[in-house]
Write an enzyme that holds these catalytic residues in place. Structure first.
Site, PDB file in Angstrom:
ATOM      1  CG  ASP A 145      23.820 113.449  15.181  1.00 24.39           C
ATOM      2  OD1 ASP A 145      24.493 112.423  15.115  1.00 24.39           O
ATOM      3  OD2 ASP A 145      23.853 114.259  16.131  1.00 24.39           O
TER       4      ASP A 145
HETATM    5  N1  URA Z   1      28.376 115.704  17.113  1.00 26.73           N
HETATM    6  C1  URA Z   1      27.049 115.520  17.192  1.00 26.73           C
HETATM    7  O1  URA Z   1      26.466 115.554  18.273  1.00 26.73           O
HETATM    8  N2  URA Z   1      26.373 115.319  16.051  1.00 26.73           N
HETATM    9  C2  URA Z   1      26.954 115.309  14.839  1.00 26.73           C
HETATM   10  O2  URA Z   1      26.271 115.130  13.825  1.00 26.73           O
HETATM   11  C3  URA Z   1      28.339 115.491  14.779  1.00 26.73           C
HETATM   12  C4  URA Z   1      29.029 115.685  15.926  1.00 26.73           C
END
Ligand code: URA
Length: 227
Positions: free
Chosen positions: A104
């Site tokens: 993310d």
């Molecule tokens: N899980 C998440 O919520 N975000 C990420 O970036 C990776 C795994």
């Protein structure tokens, strides 16, 4: 053996036309001898440009320490992208470099980068069950019962039909924990905590399979040996 101009352009050195200039300026050698023709057939492993061996002639695998605030997409309309952190030459490679899965925007940590399609598949296939290790900071104190909740393998995420596979939670401090998962569902870590009423305030990936970042600073990358 492949044509020199094709090799140089697929590895991001220059366009096929510019390869003529590289040759004209005597920048390219094959087994130590200056090449005189851009369409000459070469063994990429025997080629040097400016006396340096070609970079990752069999495909590129690298690790990036992704800082928070960067998106894992080629689309520049969504703000700074991880691709801005990589060498321009990599971005000119064909096949194109891509991240192995995504983190993310607000997540930092270890991200693999490659131009080897089968490798992306191998690393992201659900069957591979590769361990991903995250450290999360939460908005309130954790409860020890979460360890069992995540370990049981029956945690349902909203809108999904299958429960999450068992995950290992280690409590590090009242509001931080290390979570090891073997899947890669959308926003999985944030959603796992959210399903139990916690909000992830900070998320960092420490490990992907056998790869750890060691001393790589935020925003930095390094080329890895082929697995
Ligand atoms: N899980 C998440 O919520 N975000 C990420 O970036 C990776 C795994």
């Amino acid at each position: 053996m492949r044509r020199l101009d094709q090799v140089l352009s697929s590895l991001g050195y220059c366009s096929r036309r510019e390869a003529l200039l590289f040759v004209k300026n005597a920048r390219v050698k094959h087994n130590g001898l200056v090449l005189t023709k851009a369409d000459q057939k070469v063994d990429p492993h025997a080629v040097t440009v400016d006396d340096e061996p070609l970079e990752a002639p069999d495909g590129l695998l690298a690790m990036l320490h992704k800082p928070a605030g960067y998106v894992c997409t080629h689309d520049g309309n969504e703000g700074p992208t991880i691709y801005e952190l990589l060498p321009d030459q990599w971005l000119r490679r064909n096949p194109a470099v891509t991240s192995v899965g995504r983190l993310d925007r607000d997540t930092s940590g270890l991200l693999l980068i490659t131009d080897i399609g089968p490798l992306v598949h191998r690393y992201t296939s659900p069957k591979a069950e590769i361990e991903k290790v995250y450290v999360a900071e939460l908005d309130r104190d954790l409860e020890p019962s979460l360890v069992e909740t995540f370990a049981k393998g029956d945690l349902m995420l909203r809108g999904e039909e299958k429960p999450c596979l068992p995950a290992k939670l280690e409590l590090l401090s009242p509001r931080s924990a290390r979570l090891t998962i073997t899947e890669g569902r959308y926003h999985q870590v944030r959603r796992m905590f959210a399903s139990q009423g916690w909000h992830v305030e900070k998320l960092h990936r420490q490990r992907f399979g056998d790869h750890t970042m060691d001393d790589l600073v935020e925003g930095a990358w390094k080329i890895l040996p082929m697995p």
